[in-house]
Design a protein around this motif. Structure first.
Motif, PDB file in Angstrom:
ATOM      1  N   THR A  28       0.824  -1.212   0.000  1.00  0.00           N
ATOM      2  CA  THR A  28       0.000   0.000   0.000  1.00  0.00           C
ATOM      3  C   THR A  28       0.856   1.258   0.000  1.00  0.00           C
ATOM      4  OG1 THR A  28      -0.282  -0.158   2.419  1.00  0.00           O
ATOM      5  CG2 THR A  28      -2.054  -1.066   1.043  1.00  0.00           C
ATOM      6  N   GLN A  29       2.003   1.219   0.660  1.00  0.00           N
ATOM      7  CA  GLN A  29       2.902   2.374   0.614  1.00  0.00           C
ATOM      8  C   GLN A  29       3.363   2.638  -0.813  1.00  0.00           C
ATOM      9  OE1 GLN A  29       6.164   1.572   3.271  1.00  0.00           O
ATOM     10  NE2 GLN A  29       5.029   2.208   5.088  1.00  0.00           N
ATOM     11  N   MET A  30       3.808   1.601  -1.478  1.00  0.00           N
ATOM     12  CA  MET A  30       4.331   1.769  -2.832  1.00  0.00           C
ATOM     13  C   MET A  30       3.251   2.260  -3.794  1.00  0.00           C
ATOM     14  SD  MET A  30       7.040  -1.339  -3.220  1.00  0.00           S
ATOM     15  CE  MET A  30       8.660  -1.221  -2.455  1.00  0.00           C
ATOM     16  N   PHE A  31       2.065   1.689  -3.705  1.00  0.00           N
ATOM     17  CA  PHE A  31       0.999   2.135  -4.604  1.00  0.00           C
ATOM     18  C   PHE A  31       0.497   3.529  -4.236  1.00  0.00           C
ATOM     19  CE2 PHE A  31       1.024  -2.136  -6.216  1.00  0.00           C
ATOM     20  CZ  PHE A  31       0.729  -1.942  -7.553  1.00  0.00           C
ATOM     21  N   ALA A  32       0.496   3.865  -2.954  1.00  0.00           N
ATOM     22  CA  ALA A  32       0.115   5.232  -2.562  1.00  0.00           C
ATOM     23  C   ALA A  32       1.071   6.234  -3.205  1.00  0.00           C
ATOM     24  CB  ALA A  32       0.140   5.381  -1.041  1.00  0.00           C
ATOM     25  N   ILE A  33       2.353   5.953  -3.155  1.00  0.00           N
ATOM     26  CA  ILE A  33       3.352   6.850  -3.742  1.00  0.00           C
ATOM     27  C   ILE A  33       3.124   6.991  -5.241  1.00  0.00           C
ATOM     28  CG2 ILE A  33       5.823   7.061  -4.278  1.00  0.00           C
ATOM     29  CD1 ILE A  33       6.259   5.716  -1.422  1.00  0.00           C
ATOM     30  N   ILE A  34       2.932   5.880  -5.915  1.00  0.00           N
ATOM     31  CA  ILE A  34       2.724   5.921  -7.368  1.00  0.00           C
ATOM     32  C   ILE A  34       1.476   6.728  -7.711  1.00  0.00           C
ATOM     33  CG2 ILE A  34       2.141   4.517  -9.386  1.00  0.00           C
ATOM     34  CD1 ILE A  34       3.981   2.314  -8.087  1.00  0.00           C
ATOM     35  N   PHE A  35       0.363   6.449  -7.043  1.00  0.00           N
ATOM     36  CA  PHE A  35      -0.888   7.147  -7.375  1.00  0.00           C
ATOM     37  C   PHE A  35      -0.835   8.629  -7.007  1.00  0.00           C
ATOM     38  CE2 PHE A  35      -2.874   2.781  -7.259  1.00  0.00           C
ATOM     39  CZ  PHE A  35      -3.017   2.705  -8.643  1.00  0.00           C
ATOM     40  N   LEU A  36      -0.160   8.954  -5.915  1.00  0.00           N
ATOM     41  CA  LEU A  36      -0.020  10.373  -5.567  1.00  0.00           C
ATOM     42  C   LEU A  36       0.813  11.095  -6.626  1.00  0.00           C
ATOM     43  CD1 LEU A  36       0.428  10.091  -1.712  1.00  0.00           C
ATOM     44  CD2 LEU A  36      -1.511  11.126  -2.912  1.00  0.00           C
ATOM     45  N   LEU A  37       1.883  10.470  -7.100  1.00  0.00           N
ATOM     46  CA  LEU A  37       2.704  11.088  -8.144  1.00  0.00           C
ATOM     47  C   LEU A  37       1.953  11.212  -9.469  1.00  0.00           C
ATOM     48  CD1 LEU A  37       6.163   9.446  -7.395  1.00  0.00           C
ATOM     49  CD2 LEU A  37       5.559  11.878  -7.184  1.00  0.00           C
ATOM     50  N   LEU A  38       1.025  10.307  -9.693  1.00  0.00           N
ATOM     51  CA  LEU A  38       0.207  10.383 -10.913  1.00  0.00           C
ATOM     52  C   LEU A  38      -0.941  11.387 -10.779  1.00  0.00           C
ATOM     53  CD1 LEU A  38      -0.014   6.601 -11.868  1.00  0.00           C
ATOM     54  CD2 LEU A  38       1.358   8.380 -12.998  1.00  0.00           C
ATOM     55  N   HIS A  39      -1.047  11.989  -9.609  1.00  0.00           N
ATOM     56  CA  HIS A  39      -2.102  12.952  -9.281  1.00  0.00           C
ATOM     57  C   HIS A  39      -3.476  12.299  -9.232  1.00  0.00           C
ATOM     58  CE1 HIS A  39       0.340  16.778  -9.683  1.00  0.00           C
ATOM     59  NE2 HIS A  39       1.171  15.811  -9.993  1.00  0.00           N
TER      60      HIS A  39
END
Length: 179
Positions: free
Chosen positions: A132-143
């Motif tokens: 969940t940390q890794m996907f949170a980072i990816i989705f936040l960077l994708l806006h």
């Protein structure tokens, strides 16, 4: 390259991508820069899975891999979260809790090895935390802010729970602390 060296090479690639990731986010403040950073982070995250999978499959687990693989993961995720604070995409207090938990569990792992040679393997809550940390980072960077925030708070819950779970299982180490 010998297949025995591929998992360790993937770990080194992940470590080498950290300054590239940071540089992209530092120099670029556009959606394109965030997309490139998300792709770099996603690729680095995939190497995390792949190096462990290959090391186990080929039975080429090394001391370097045991040390460098979890260290690379923590450096990658912590760097990303710190950059998300800078970009005002993640609250500092959440990142502080995540980083404190990572440091505390790493210290616990060292203590367990020192006192009895016990290796604290990642349990399912810890694996969910990492995912969940890794996907949170990816989705936040994708806006993709809503999904990223949901995953960030989910990661926070699993961060706290898995940390508690690890310390609860190792409480015997501290039984004489306050006598």
């Amino acid at each position: 390259m010998k297949k025995e060296n591929i998992p360790n090479a993937l770990t080194l690639v992940r470590i080498a991508l950290i300054p590239v990731f940071i540089l992209v986010l530092t120099l670029g403040h556009s959606l394109t820069a965030h997309l490139i950073a998300a792709l770099i982070f996603a690729f680095a995250s995939v190497t995390d899975y792949l190096d462990g999978y290959l090391a186990r499959k080929w039975q080429v687990v090394t001391n370097f891999g045991k040390f460098a693989d979890p260290m690379a993961d923590k450096l990658l995720v912590m760097s990303a979260f710190i950059m998300l604070i800078e970009l005002k995409m993640a609250p500092a207090w959440i990142v502080a809790v995540i980083i404190c938990r990572e440091l505390a569990v790493t210290g616990l792992r060292l203590l367990l090895v020192e006192t009895g040679g016990t290796v604290l393997a990642a349990a399912m809550p810890g694996k969910i935390k990492t995912f969940t940390q890794m996907f949170a980072i990816i989705f936040l960077l994708l806006h993709w802010t809503l999904l990223g925030q949901i995953l960030l708070y989910t990661a926070l819950i699993f961060t706290i729970y898995s940390g508690y779970d690890y310390f609860k299982g190792s409480a015997y180490l501290f039984k004489d602390t306050f006598k």
